[in-house]
Design a protein around this motif. Structure first.
Motif, PDB file in Angstrom:
ATOM      1  N   ARG A  48       0.830  -1.205   0.000  1.00 45.47           N
ATOM      2  CA  ARG A  48       0.000   0.000   0.000  1.00 45.47           C
ATOM      3  C   ARG A  48       0.865   1.255   0.000  1.00 45.47           C
ATOM      4  N   ALA A  49       1.950   1.237   0.772  1.00 49.32           N
ATOM      5  CA  ALA A  49       2.838   2.402   0.820  1.00 49.32           C
ATOM      6  C   ALA A  49       3.465   2.660  -0.549  1.00 49.32           C
ATOM      7  N   PHE A  50       3.947   1.619  -1.183  1.00 44.18           N
ATOM      8  CA  PHE A  50       4.583   1.798  -2.501  1.00 44.18           C
ATOM      9  C   PHE A  50       3.592   2.347  -3.518  1.00 44.18           C
ATOM     10  N   LEU A  51       2.427   1.740  -3.608  1.00 52.17           N
ATOM     11  CA  LEU A  51       1.442   2.179  -4.595  1.00 52.17           C
ATOM     12  C   LEU A  51       0.967   3.601  -4.317  1.00 52.17           C
ATOM     13  N   ALA A  52       0.986   4.021  -3.053  1.00 59.21           N
ATOM     14  CA  ALA A  52       0.614   5.394  -2.714  1.00 59.21           C
ATOM     15  C   ALA A  52       1.723   6.381  -3.048  1.00 59.21           C
ATOM     16  N   LEU A  53       2.969   5.923  -3.005  1.00 60.45           N
ATOM     17  CA  LEU A  53       4.098   6.802  -3.298  1.00 60.45           C
ATOM     18  C   LEU A  53       4.249   7.076  -4.798  1.00 60.45           C
ATOM     19  N   VAL A  54       3.881   6.112  -5.624  1.00 63.55           N
ATOM     20  CA  VAL A  54       4.137   6.225  -7.065  1.00 63.55           C
ATOM     21  C   VAL A  54       3.514   7.471  -7.699  1.00 63.55           C
ATOM     22  N   PRO A  55       2.236   7.809  -7.461  1.00 60.88           N
ATOM     23  CA  PRO A  55       1.668   8.986  -8.138  1.00 60.88           C
ATOM     24  C   PRO A  55       2.391  10.290  -7.839  1.00 60.88           C
ATOM     25  N   GLY A  56       2.925  10.436  -6.643  1.00 65.59           N
ATOM     26  CA  GLY A  56       3.587  11.685  -6.279  1.00 65.59           C
ATOM     27  C   GLY A  56       5.054  11.731  -6.607  1.00 65.59           C
ATOM     28  N   HIS A  57       5.722  10.581  -6.532  1.00 63.78           N
ATOM     29  CA  HIS A  57       7.178  10.554  -6.675  1.00 63.78           C
ATOM     30  C   HIS A  57       7.663   9.849  -7.935  1.00 63.78           C
ATOM     31  N   LEU A  80      15.442  10.967  -0.119  1.00 60.05           N
ATOM     32  CA  LEU A  80      14.821  10.839  -1.437  1.00 60.05           C
ATOM     33  C   LEU A  80      13.492  11.586  -1.490  1.00 60.05           C
ATOM     34  N   ILE A  81      12.735  11.497  -0.420  1.00 60.60           N
ATOM     35  CA  ILE A  81      11.456  12.207  -0.354  1.00 60.60           C
ATOM     36  C   ILE A  81      11.690  13.713  -0.379  1.00 60.60           C
ATOM     37  N   ASP A  82      12.690  14.175   0.377  1.00 62.04           N
ATOM     38  CA  ASP A  82      13.014  15.608   0.388  1.00 62.04           C
ATOM     39  C   ASP A  82      13.403  16.090  -1.006  1.00 62.04           C
ATOM     40  N   GLU A  83      14.197  15.288  -1.714  1.00 60.12           N
ATOM     41  CA  GLU A  83      14.618  15.677  -3.059  1.00 60.12           C
ATOM     42  C   GLU A  83      13.420  15.785  -3.998  1.00 60.12           C
ATOM     43  N   SER A  84      12.479  14.875  -3.848  1.00 58.42           N
ATOM     44  CA  SER A  84      11.292  14.903  -4.690  1.00 58.42           C
ATOM     45  C   SER A  84      10.444  16.136  -4.390  1.00 58.42           C
ATOM     46  N   HIS A  85      10.316  16.475  -3.120  1.00 57.53           N
ATOM     47  CA  HIS A  85       9.597  17.701  -2.747  1.00 57.53           C
ATOM     48  C   HIS A  85      10.332  18.922  -3.286  1.00 57.53           C
ATOM     49  N   ASP A  91       9.498  23.161  -9.731  1.00 64.75           N
ATOM     50  CA  ASP A  91       8.498  23.226 -10.799  1.00 64.75           C
ATOM     51  C   ASP A  91       7.472  24.323 -10.516  1.00 64.75           C
ATOM     52  N   ARG A  92       7.119  24.505  -9.256  1.00 57.77           N
ATOM     53  CA  ARG A  92       6.204  25.593  -8.911  1.00 57.77           C
ATOM     54  C   ARG A  92       6.840  26.951  -9.210  1.00 57.77           C
ATOM     55  N   ARG A  93       8.124  27.065  -8.915  1.00 62.57           N
ATOM     56  CA  ARG A  93       8.813  28.327  -9.197  1.00 62.57           C
ATOM     57  C   ARG A  93       8.916  28.565 -10.700  1.00 62.57           C
ATOM     58  N   THR A  94       9.104  27.481 -11.461  1.00 64.37           N
ATOM     59  CA  THR A  94       9.145  27.604 -12.914  1.00 64.37           C
ATOM     60  C   THR A  94       7.802  28.085 -13.440  1.00 64.37           C
ATOM     61  N   GLY A 202      -2.722  22.614 -12.099  1.00 60.19           N
ATOM     62  CA  GLY A 202      -3.513  21.498 -11.612  1.00 60.19           C
ATOM     63  C   GLY A 202      -2.692  20.236 -11.418  1.00 60.19           C
ATOM     64  N   ARG A 203      -1.757  19.983 -12.355  1.00 59.73           N
ATOM     65  CA  ARG A 203      -0.896  18.802 -12.225  1.00 59.73           C
ATOM     66  C   ARG A 203       0.010  18.920 -11.007  1.00 59.73           C
ATOM     67  N   LEU A 204       0.536  20.112 -10.760  1.00 58.72           N
ATOM     68  CA  LEU A 204       1.400  20.303  -9.600  1.00 58.72           C
ATOM     69  C   LEU A 204       0.619  20.115  -8.302  1.00 58.72           C
ATOM     70  N   SER A 205      -0.600  20.631  -8.265  1.00 63.16           N
ATOM     71  CA  SER A 205      -1.422  20.468  -7.067  1.00 63.16           C
ATOM     72  C   SER A 205      -1.752  19.001  -6.834  1.00 63.16           C
ATOM     73  N   ALA A 206      -2.076  18.288  -7.922  1.00 63.58           N
ATOM     74  CA  ALA A 206      -2.398  16.868  -7.790  1.00 63.58           C
ATOM     75  C   ALA A 206      -1.184  16.085  -7.303  1.00 63.58           C
ATOM     76  N   ARG A 207      -0.005  16.455  -7.785  1.00 68.72           N
ATOM     77  CA  ARG A 207       1.203  15.770  -7.338  1.00 68.72           C
ATOM     78  C   ARG A 207       1.460  16.048  -5.862  1.00 68.72           C
ATOM     79  N   GLY A 208       1.248  17.296  -5.437  1.00 68.47           N
ATOM     80  CA  GLY A 208       1.438  17.625  -4.032  1.00 68.47           C
ATOM     81  C   GLY A 208       0.494  16.839  -3.133  1.00 68.47           C
ATOM     82  N   ARG A 209      -0.785  16.726  -3.542  1.00 68.54           N
ATOM     83  CA  ARG A 209      -1.733  15.944  -2.759  1.00 68.54           C
ATOM     84  C   ARG A 209      -1.341  14.466  -2.728  1.00 68.54           C
ATOM     85  N   ALA A 210      -0.864  13.961  -3.877  1.00 65.96           N
ATOM     86  CA  ALA A 210      -0.433  12.559  -3.933  1.00 65.96           C
ATOM     87  C   ALA A 210       0.743  12.315  -3.004  1.00 65.96           C
TER      88      ALA A 210
END
Length: 233
Positions: A48-57, A80-85, A91-94, A202-210
């Motif tokens: 469950r953790a892996f499948l939940a991580l995939v959409p965001g990372h 790794l999580i920090d780097e992804s954030h 991307d938000r700054r871009t 919208g894609r950035l927001s969805a990724r943040g929620r994921a």
């Protein structure tokens, strides 16, 4: 639990479960005397953790995170999580930079300060071949020096190259960018640009929620490992 018991909850194949274990995404399973894998609720939580991580990372980073956790290297997983954030923040700054660039959209007057392909590529952090590819797609249109044949990028060309670079970072395909560049050149309106920016935002927001959902499931897995006596960090 059998592989099929884990697979059924998520609509996966039993082979996928075995592949996840072989890849280190799931902790190693115990084997019966006949060599069959047996899984526990801890494996179910890992899946469950892996499948939940995939959409965001993304699949690759999610795999690396789970491998790190399963070998007891929690600090590596958190890095790794920090780097992804951090990439999401970039991307938000871009996106913000593109919005600022388009806020004062207007025809560009002729200016001095022409540049060549090498310096422009270096300024953007890309290869000259990438600029040539964008030229082939009609996204940048440098003129040619009549004596040497070298490409010369004027102010408008540099602007177009910068905008293409930013939109590519936002996930847009070249064929999606082309009409946006045409709109910039003509300065005949910003509606198509605003639509593209809304989709990007919208894609950035969805990724943040994921990422938030992935963090919750990963934390649950870490807690389960601590209760179950898994390797400590």
């Amino acid at each position: 639990m059998r592989p099929v018991d884990l697979a059924r909850e998520h609509g996966l194949s039993t082979q996928a479960i075995r592949n996840y274990e072989d890849a280190g995404i799931l902790p190693a399973a115990e084997r019966t005397v006949h060599g069959y894998r047996t899984y526990t609720p801890l494996h179910a939580q890992a899946l469950r953790a892996f499948l939940a991580l995939v959409p965001g990372h993304g699949h690759r980073t999610a795999t690396s995170i789970m491998r790190a956790v399963n070998r007891g290297a929690t600090e590596d997983a958190l890095r790794l999580i920090d780097e992804s954030h951090g990439q999401l923040l970039d991307d938000r700054r871009t996106l913000q930079a593109v919005e600022v660039a388009l806020r004062d959209l207007a025809p560009v007057a002729a200016e001095r300060g022409d540049t060549f392909i090498g310096p422009l590529a270096g300024r953007l952090g890309i290869r000259p071949a990438t600029l040539r590819k964008w030229e082939d797609a009609g996204l940048v249109r440098p003129r040619r020096d009549p004596r040497t044949g070298y490409r010369i990028y004027g102010a408008a060309d540099v602007r177009d190259a910068r905008l293409v670079h930013q939109l590519r970072r936002g996930g847009h395909l070249l064929e999606q960018i082309a009409p946006l560049i045409d709109q910039v050149r003509s300065a005949g309106g910003v509606a198509p640009l605003e639509s593209a920016l809304r989709e990007w935002r919208g894609r950035l927001s969805a990724r943040g929620r994921a990422m938030l959902r992935g963090a919750a499931d990963l934390d649950a897995y870490l807690c389960a490992r601590e209760r179950g006596g898994g390797p400590s960090p």
